[in-house]
Design a protein around this motif. Structure first.
Motif, short mmCIF file in Angstrom:
data_model
loop_
_atom_site.label_atom_id
_atom_site.label_comp_id
_atom_site.label_asym_id
_atom_site.label_seq_id
_atom_site.Cartn_x
_atom_site.Cartn_y
_atom_site.Cartn_z
N ALA A 117 5.33 17.75 0.01
CA ALA A 117 4.28 17.45 0.99
C ALA A 117 3.94 15.96 0.97
CB ALA A 117 3.03 18.28 0.69
N TYR A 118 3.87 15.39 -0.23
CA TYR A 118 3.57 13.96 -0.35
C TYR A 118 4.66 13.12 0.31
CZ TYR A 118 2.42 9.41 -2.34
OH TYR A 118 2.10 8.09 -2.48
N THR A 119 5.92 13.52 0.09
CA THR A 119 7.04 12.81 0.70
C THR A 119 6.98 12.89 2.21
OG1 THR A 119 8.47 13.28 -1.21
CG2 THR A 119 9.56 12.68 0.86
N LEU A 124 6.80 8.47 8.96
CA LEU A 124 6.30 7.66 10.08
C LEU A 124 5.72 6.35 9.53
CD1 LEU A 124 4.52 10.44 12.19
CD2 LEU A 124 6.76 9.39 12.64
N TRP A 125 6.53 5.66 8.73
CA TRP A 125 6.05 4.48 8.00
C TRP A 125 5.52 3.41 8.93
CZ3 TRP A 125 7.66 -0.41 8.93
CH2 TRP A 125 8.89 -0.61 9.54
N TYR A 126 6.10 3.26 10.12
CA TYR A 126 5.63 2.21 11.02
C TYR A 126 4.19 2.47 11.47
CZ TYR A 126 5.12 -0.86 15.01
OH TYR A 126 4.65 -1.80 15.87
N ILE A 162 7.47 1.73 -4.85
CA ILE A 162 7.87 2.63 -3.77
C ILE A 162 7.58 4.08 -4.12
CG2 ILE A 162 9.86 3.49 -2.45
CD1 ILE A 162 11.09 0.73 -2.69
N LYS A 163 7.72 4.44 -5.41
CA LYS A 163 7.50 5.83 -5.82
C LYS A 163 6.04 6.26 -5.62
CE LYS A 163 11.26 6.04 -9.21
NZ LYS A 163 11.61 6.26 -10.63
N ILE A 164 5.13 5.28 -5.62
CA ILE A 164 3.71 5.59 -5.45
C ILE A 164 3.33 5.64 -3.98
CG2 ILE A 164 1.35 4.82 -5.92
CD1 ILE A 164 2.36 3.65 -8.54
N VAL A 165 3.62 4.55 -3.24
CA VAL A 165 3.37 4.50 -1.79
C VAL A 165 4.63 3.92 -1.14
CG1 VAL A 165 1.89 3.66 0.07
CG2 VAL A 165 0.91 4.09 -2.20
N SER A 166 5.42 4.78 -0.52
CA SER A 166 6.74 4.38 -0.04
C SER A 166 6.70 3.36 1.09
CB SER A 166 7.51 5.62 0.43
OG SER A 166 6.83 6.26 1.50
N LEU A 170 6.80 -2.08 3.16
CA LEU A 170 7.13 -2.25 4.57
C LEU A 170 5.93 -2.77 5.36
CD1 LEU A 170 9.22 1.01 5.04
CD2 LEU A 170 10.10 -1.32 5.08
N THR A 171 4.74 -2.35 4.95
CA THR A 171 3.51 -2.88 5.56
C THR A 171 3.38 -4.37 5.27
OG1 THR A 171 2.47 -0.71 5.22
CG2 THR A 171 1.02 -2.56 5.76
#
Length: 350
Positions: A117-119, A124-126, A162-166, A170-171
């Motif tokens: 669920a977290y993944t 929709l990273w953008y 990345i493992k915490i907030v993927s 990118l932001t």
């Protein structure tokens, strides 16, 4: 004044419409060459991924001031949190359910369910990046210390694993391009055709050369934004980021000049009208292609070769597929918007 506003609107729509097609084309190329991540060495893929998302973010930054001035800080932040937040929750929930049905996840215990669920909800990273940037920029806009906040924000996001907030890194990567768009709107520099032919060809050659020397480790998805914990060392990582920014800016200028030249040549051409219509549903197409291309189509073609001729597929088949996909989807969405406008607003935000 009305003609200026119309021209400005059309210019933005054309750029956004073309960028939307590039998103679809890039994902078609990527998911057709997933084995050993071969897409990172594909020339057309490198061309697209060197600038298309920075272009999107630059457009968002350019449009920020108009919306901020129209609604004011509190209302603007509320609208963005409600609109984009709702989109993230709804479509990531749909994506998670779909992945469960397709057997993408394997569940042995409740922890596996939570991880999946977290993944899924990090997807929709953008839109995540856009929401975070818009809220932060709106909170400190016009403040004397705003640039200090922007620098700290970029640094902090770059350091988050990345493992915490993927989508954190990118932001951080997108923030400078949003601010560039905001700067252009503040200085009232419309995205018009302004550079000479000689300058355009010089920029074009530099862009192609920049892409030619683009290596897999130069993609933000490979090397990230963290200069302190990079496998390449601080100096080389800074060089990679700087190179990445320069190539992105060159790509944005090249595409802007080409598209606006086409617009000025014949603003009523079918091509221009298509781009404008597609731009009106850019967010919708970005979301739906994730399900239709990245998930369903990929499950069908995984491990299969779509074409033995890479050049033919890259430059003919895939572009035609992406244009047809965007055009058909835009027409369907346009028809649905006439009949079910409120439902579409609920699903895709304002």
């Amino acid at each position: 004044m009305e003609k200026v506003k119309k021209a400005y609107s059309c210019e933005i729509d054309i750029l956004r419409g073309f960028a939307t097609i590039l998103v679809v084309l890039g994902h078609i190329l990527q998911y057709s060459m997933m084995q050993n991540e071969a897409f990172y060495n594909d020339f057309l893929f490198k061309v697209i991924y060197s600038f298309h998302m920075p272009l999107f973010m630059c457009i968002s930054g350019f449009l920020f001031k108009h919306s901020y001035d129209k609604y004011g800080k509190k209302t603007y932040i509320y609208r963005q949190l409600l609109s984009l937040g709702k989109v993230i929750l709804i479509w990531n929930a749909i994506q998670w359910i779909l992945n469960c049905l397709l057997g993408v996840y394997s569940f042995d215990c409740i922890v596996d369910v939570m991880k999946s669920a977290y993944t899924a909800f990090s997807g929709l990273w953008y839109i995540w990046a856009l929401l975070i940037i818009q809220v932060v920029v709106a909170s400190v806009y016009m403040k004397k210390y705003a640039w200090v906040i922007y620098i700290l924000m970029m640094l902090i996001l770059s350091l988050i694993p990345i493992k915490i907030v993927s989508f954190a890194y990118l932001t951080a990567w997108m923030l400078p391009f949003f601010l560039l768009g905001l700067y252009l709107s503040e200085t009232q520099k419309l995205p018009s055709y302004v550079i000479s032919k000689f300058m355009f060809f010089a920029v074009f050659i530099m862009f192609i050369a920049g892409v030619a020397f683009y290596r897999p480790n130069m993609f933000v998805y490979k090397s990230g934004m963290n200069i302190f914990d990079s496998q390449y060392g601080i100096i080389l990582q800074i060089g990679i980021i700087f190179y990445r920014v320069i190539v992105a800016l060159l790509g944005i200028v090249v595409v802007k000049e080409l598209l606006l030249w086409c617009y000025k040549k014949n603003e009523n051409s079918r091509f221009i009208k298509w781009l404008i219509k597609i731009s009106h549903y850019s967010l919708h197409i970005y979301i739906l292609q994730r399900i239709l291309i990245e998930t369903l189509a990929y499950q069908l073609i995984r491990g299969k070769s779509l074409s033995s001729n890479v050049v033919w597929f890259d430059w003919i088949v895939a572009p035609v597929m992406s244009v047809v996909f965007c055009k058909v989807l835009a027409e369907i969405l346009n028809s649905l918007n006439i009949r079910y406008k409120n439902i579409l607003h609920f699903l895709f935000g304002r």
